[in-house]
Write a protein that holds these residues in place. Sequence first.
Motif, mmCIF file in Angstrom:
data_model
loop_
_atom_site.group_PDB
_atom_site.id
_atom_site.type_symbol
_atom_site.label_atom_id
_atom_site.label_comp_id
_atom_site.label_asym_id
_atom_site.label_seq_id
_atom_site.Cartn_x
_atom_site.Cartn_y
_atom_site.Cartn_z
ATOM 1 N N ALA A 109 -5.109 5.172 6.460
ATOM 2 C CA ALA A 109 -4.172 4.044 6.518
ATOM 3 C C ALA A 109 -3.078 4.179 5.457
ATOM 4 N N GLN A 110 -3.444 4.697 4.285
ATOM 5 C CA GLN A 110 -2.447 4.846 3.214
ATOM 6 C C GLN A 110 -1.408 5.902 3.576
ATOM 7 N N ILE A 111 -1.844 6.960 4.265
ATOM 8 C CA ILE A 111 -0.907 8.011 4.681
ATOM 9 C C ILE A 111 0.100 7.434 5.679
ATOM 10 N N THR A 159 10.729 -3.129 10.534
ATOM 11 C CA THR A 159 9.772 -3.581 11.566
ATOM 12 C C THR A 159 8.366 -3.002 11.383
ATOM 13 N N ALA A 160 8.263 -1.814 10.791
ATOM 14 C CA ALA A 160 6.933 -1.215 10.595
ATOM 15 C C ALA A 160 6.047 -2.108 9.728
ATOM 16 N N PHE A 161 6.680 -2.938 8.883
ATOM 17 C CA PHE A 161 5.919 -3.793 7.962
ATOM 18 C C PHE A 161 5.807 -5.245 8.428
ATOM 19 N N SER A 178 0.841 -1.202 0.000
ATOM 20 C CA SER A 178 0.000 0.000 0.000
ATOM 21 C C SER A 178 0.878 1.255 0.000
ATOM 22 N N ALA A 179 1.986 1.189 0.759
ATOM 23 C CA ALA A 179 2.886 2.333 0.856
ATOM 24 C C ALA A 179 3.498 2.662 -0.506
ATOM 25 N N LYS A 180 3.948 1.617 -1.189
ATOM 26 C CA LYS A 180 4.564 1.826 -2.507
ATOM 27 C C LYS A 180 3.555 2.421 -3.472
ATOM 28 N N ALA A 181 2.327 1.892 -3.407
ATOM 29 C CA ALA A 181 1.267 2.377 -4.297
ATOM 30 C C ALA A 181 0.930 3.838 -4.000
#
Length: 182
Positions: free
Chosen positions: A151-153, A169-171, A31-34
């Motif tokens: 959530a995307q932010i 670790t965040a992922f 989601s982060a990459k997107a």
Amino acid sequence: MKPEQSFVRDWKSEELLPLLDKVKAGRSFESAKAAFKQTGCGQCHRFAGEGGSVGPDLAGVGRRLSLRDLMESIVLPSKVIAEGFATTEIETKSGEVVTGRVAREDDRVAVVLPQTATAQAVTIRKADIRRRELSKVSNMPTGILNTLQEAQILDLVAYLISDGNSNHTAFATGAATIPVAK
Ligand code: HEC
């Protein structure tokens, strides 16, 4: 406008700053990459090995800035302007106005990189300059997060602090924790 780029909310720093604890765990790398791609950060910033140079290279930005300052620099770009990236407006004696970042200068000339990533650098002779002003407004657009869900932010901010590393670790997901031996 593509459906995934529709307006979500006019996000304010007061709404986003209290959520920062949620950046540290349980985020989605995909989601982060997107989100990074959808909002066009890479058009202006180099990150994870690619991208533009209108803004600072974001490699290691999570070590340079506190989490709070990082969030603010995205949601309130003009609050603090990264060193060397302020926009300068130069008016020449012939009335031409050039706006951009001064990339280099010496006693004779200033080399200005115009605001758009594709434009060519302009070399201006100092003797031809009538007026020169440093802008207090960032070249990074405001409202850049307004097409993203909460959530995307948070995923996007985790992506920045991870330096683009999916093993950060965040992922980490619950499934990836070490199984307890029986
Ligand atoms: C149109 C170009 C442009 C786009 C698109 C853009 N930025 Fe920026 N950004 C800049 C510029 C220019 C600066 C430096 C001026 C400033 O600090 O506001 C900057 C500064 C920053 C900083 C502060 C860096 C530092 O070292 O202090 C961060 C963090 C940042 N941008 C993140 C992002 C993210 C995340 C996105 C996508 C959601 C994004 N930017 C999209 C141009 C852009």
